[in-house]
Design an enzyme around this catalytic site. Structure first.
Site, PDB file in Angstrom:
ATOM      1  N   LYS A 195       0.868  -1.179   0.000  1.00  0.00           N
ATOM      2  CA  LYS A 195       0.000   0.000   0.000  1.00  0.00           C
ATOM      3  C   LYS A 195       0.906   1.230   0.000  1.00  0.00           C
ATOM      4  O   LYS A 195       1.428   1.623   1.036  1.00  0.00           O
ATOM      5  CB  LYS A 195      -0.884  -0.021   1.253  1.00  0.00           C
ATOM      6  CG  LYS A 195      -2.249   0.629   1.116  1.00  0.00           C
ATOM      7  CD  LYS A 195      -2.241   2.122   0.827  1.00  0.00           C
ATOM      8  CE  LYS A 195      -1.906   2.951   2.047  1.00  0.00           C
ATOM      9  NZ  LYS A 195      -1.745   4.387   1.706  1.00  0.00           N
ATOM     10  N   GLU A 270       9.737   2.712  10.955  1.00  0.00           N
ATOM     11  CA  GLU A 270      10.782   3.695  10.672  1.00  0.00           C
ATOM     12  C   GLU A 270      10.069   5.044  10.665  1.00  0.00           C
ATOM     13  O   GLU A 270       9.235   5.286   9.801  1.00  0.00           O
ATOM     14  CB  GLU A 270      11.342   3.355   9.281  1.00  0.00           C
ATOM     15  CG  GLU A 270      12.735   3.786   9.030  1.00  0.00           C
ATOM     16  CD  GLU A 270      13.680   3.505  10.150  1.00  0.00           C
ATOM     17  OE1 GLU A 270      13.943   2.332  10.436  1.00  0.00           O
ATOM     18  OE2 GLU A 270      14.143   4.469  10.771  1.00  0.00           O
ATOM     19  N   CYS A 304      13.362  11.705   6.369  1.00  0.00           N
ATOM     20  CA  CYS A 304      13.518  11.379   7.800  1.00  0.00           C
ATOM     21  C   CYS A 304      14.926  11.730   8.229  1.00  0.00           C
ATOM     22  O   CYS A 304      15.179  12.006   9.391  1.00  0.00           O
ATOM     23  CB  CYS A 304      13.326   9.899   8.085  1.00  0.00           C
ATOM     24  SG  CYS A 304      12.175   9.090   7.043  1.00  0.00           S
ATOM     25  N   GLU A 405       9.803  17.271  14.646  1.00  0.00           N
ATOM     26  CA  GLU A 405      10.077  17.076  13.229  1.00  0.00           C
ATOM     27  C   GLU A 405       9.158  17.977  12.402  1.00  0.00           C
ATOM     28  O   GLU A 405       7.948  17.991  12.601  1.00  0.00           O
ATOM     29  CB  GLU A 405       9.847  15.615  12.837  1.00  0.00           C
ATOM     30  CG  GLU A 405      10.241  15.348  11.400  1.00  0.00           C
ATOM     31  CD  GLU A 405      10.129  13.892  11.000  1.00  0.00           C
ATOM     32  OE1 GLU A 405       9.085  13.288  11.280  1.00  0.00           O
ATOM     33  OE2 GLU A 405      11.089  13.377  10.390  1.00  0.00           O
TER      34      GLU A 405
HETATM   35  C1  UN1 Z   1      14.631   9.117   4.379  1.00  0.00           C
HETATM   36  O1  UN1 Z   1      15.365   9.894   4.959  1.00  0.00           O
HETATM   37  O2  UN1 Z   1      13.414   9.270   4.412  1.00  0.00           O
HETATM   38  O3  UN1 Z   1      19.896   8.222   3.460  1.00  0.00           O
HETATM   39  C2  UN1 Z   1      15.210   7.984   3.600  1.00  0.00           C
HETATM   40  C3  UN1 Z   1      19.256   8.796   2.581  1.00  0.00           C
HETATM   41  C4  UN1 Z   1      18.476   7.972   1.596  1.00  0.00           C
HETATM   42  C5  UN1 Z   1      17.241   7.417   2.232  1.00  0.00           C
HETATM   43  C6  UN1 Z   1      16.554   8.388   3.110  1.00  0.00           C
HETATM   44  N1  UN1 Z   1      19.290   6.916   1.106  1.00  0.00           N
HETATM   45  O4  UN1 Z   1      19.245   9.992   2.499  1.00  0.00           O
END
Ligand code: UN1
Length: 516
Positions: A195, A270, A304, A405
């Site tokens: 999804k 995550e 993130c 955040e």
């Molecule tokens: C994310 O930060 O949502 O390390 C994923 C990175 C990418 C993945 C990020 N390879 O910036």
């Protein structure tokens, strides 16, 4: 790769300004592209240009999830019997398909989520790397053979697949993040119900097409489009889904974790980050500025791992900021498909509102808006969800903009006096995904690597840029202890089984009949 749609409007698919003739996309359930049981569809539009309608996508409900899970259970029975190296070969073909379609998928991803084309190319490349890694894992998937404490007896462990996994993914890496979950799940012999975030369905469609083209058995991958609160929730609640892998907000992840806990499901979460870049006085300033610009404003801050705090040593604070502000003002906002664009739009209007709210909160808390802090006025940006790259100065530890955040192009700058203080500020948040330190001092870097409470620390590199073959994930409220990527993710998608074979021909009792 041909785009399988129900009612392709002649020449419309994939073109800018497709208007109301935009194609209708379908779910992929039980081996066929099918309409949702709800018969409901939603529009997906380009966040850089609201008049650009990409397509109509299924707004699925629990009945669609029900069909998908029942079929995935059948798929699982078939797929688990395929030897892992053979499963790996099929995934290698999938990575090959992604490689040939890289440009098409990258363009589709930029069109629906906004980040610049170089970044979506990287996004697809990350999925390709993950696919090739998974394919080689088919020839490893190691267990252990260990000595038994008894004579004429063998003891060994091996991995078994688990069943049907529910994969729920965010918008910011529309190809890479699904690939982090789907490739290892499939390699281990599981089936998947997928999804994707409702704002990036086209990328998901193209990704699933690549899997099917490569020969993944159709019932092993089920694509269910729609909203989290209907389709996603039905997956989390479904008793035949053995595990959920989720990347997204802390709020939704926590609710998923609660349900999975109650139902004894595997669950990999995550979630948020509040990542900091620390700059010591001996750092290479040019490198550190380049790093923070990329870390904070790449993907419009919607990672993130985005750099949302910049911790500057007091000795360099003012001079560093002056240059950083000048360079930030020079960043060009625009459509990610245009080559001169540095920073694309935010994903939707709510995101713009949230960023604006945080900027107002920062002002209220006594921080200063050194640049940005507003929706741009340029006429060519009026149709998109743009927000100016923003730097907040005078931020102190504990302020909301230092703790929470934001997921947008907002950087909070905090001043510090010693490395210990910088480490304390870095660690003083509920999240712990990524961190970065710029210094030429080898002792300071190793001290930071050990002391920073994050799943990843970069030395002389920004907080973003994790590589697909290393474990990815965070500590504290960023996640629940699992890692994606690299070798560790295979533990999540498989269960360890132990076998003892006694060929002594007599009863040997462990812990009792030992002879020493
Ligand atoms: C994310 O930060 O949502 O390390 C994923 C990175 C990418 C993945 C990020 N390879 O910036």
């Amino acid at each position: 790769m041909s785009t399988r749609v129900a009612e392709p409007a002649a020449g419309a698919a994939g073109e800018r300004g497709a208007g109301e003739d935009a194609p209708r996309f379908l779910n992929f359930i039980d081996g066929e592209w099918r309409e949702p049981e709800t018969r409901a569809f939603y529009e997906n539009r380009n966040p850089a240009r609201a008049s650009d309608l990409i397509g109509h996508f299924p707004l699925s409900g629990p009945a669609d999830v029900e069909l998908a899970v029942a079929s995935a259970r059948e798929g699982f029975r078939e797929w688990r019997a395929v030897p892992a190296p053979e499963r790996g070969e099929i995934l290698r073909h999938a990575a090959d398909c992604l490689t040939s379609d890289k440009e098409e998928i990258a363009r589709a991803a930029t069109r629906e989520m906004g980040k610049v084309l170089d970044e979506t190319r990287g996004d697809v490349q990350e999925a390709i790397d993950t696919g090739y890694y998974a394919s080689s894992e088919g020839r490893r998937l190691f267990g252990h053979t260990v000595p038994s404490e008894l004579r004429d007896k063998w003891a060994m462990s091996f991995r078994r697949p688990i069943g049907v996994f529910g994969v729920i993914t965010p918008f910011n890496f529309p190809v890479a993040i699904p690939s982090w979950k789907i490739f290892p799940a499939l390699l281990c012999g599981n089936a998947v119900v997928f999804k994707p975030a409702a704002v990036v369905p086209h990328s998901a469609h193209l990704f699933v097409e690549a899997l099917l083209e490569a020969g993944v058995p159709p019932r092993c991958i089920q694509l269910v489009h729609g909203a989290g609160r209907a389709a996603g929730q039905a997956m989390v609640d479904h008793p035949e889904i053995a595990g959920i892998s989720f990347t997204g907000s802390t709020e939704i992840g926590s609710a998923i974790g609660e349900t999975c806990g109650r139902m004894h499901k595997r669950c990999s979460l995550e979630m948020g980050g509040k990542n900091a870049q620390i700059v010591l006085p001996d750092a290479d300033t040019d490198l550190a500025i380049e790093g923070v610009l990329w870390g904070a404003f790449g993907t419009t801050g919607q990672r993130c791992t985005a750099t949302s705090r910049l911790l500057l040593h007091e000795e360099i604070h003012d001079a560093f900021l002056e240059r950083l502000i000048a360079e930030t003002k020079a960043l060009r906002l625009g459509d990610g498909l245009e080559s001169e664009t540095d920073v694309g739009p935010l994903i939707h209007e709510d995101a713009v509102r949230k960023v604006q709210e945080y900027v107002d909160i920062a002002r209220g808390e006594g921080a200063e808006v050194a640049c940005g802090g507003a929706v741009p006025e340029a006429a060519d940006l009026a149709e998109g969800f743009f927000y100016e790259p923003t730097i907040l100065t005078g931020v102190r530890p504990g302020m909301r903009v230092e703790q929470e955040e934001i997921f947008g192009p907002v950087l909070s700058v905090v001043r510090f006096r010693t490395l210990d203080e910088a480490i304390e500020i870095n660690n003083g948040v509920i999240y712990g995904l990524s961190s970065s330190i710029y210094t030429r001092d080898v002792e300071a870097s190793f001290r930071a690597i050990e002391a920073l409470d994050t799943g990843i620390t970069y030395v002389n590199a920004p907080t973003i840029g994790a590589e697909a073959h290393l474990p990815f994930g965070g500590v504290k409220q960023t996640g629940n202890g699992h890692r994606e990527g690299g070798w560790e993710v295979y533990d999540f998608y498989s269960e360890t089984k132990v076998a003892y074979v006694d060929y002594s021909g007599r009863l040997q009792r462990a812990q009792i009949d030992v002879t020493w």
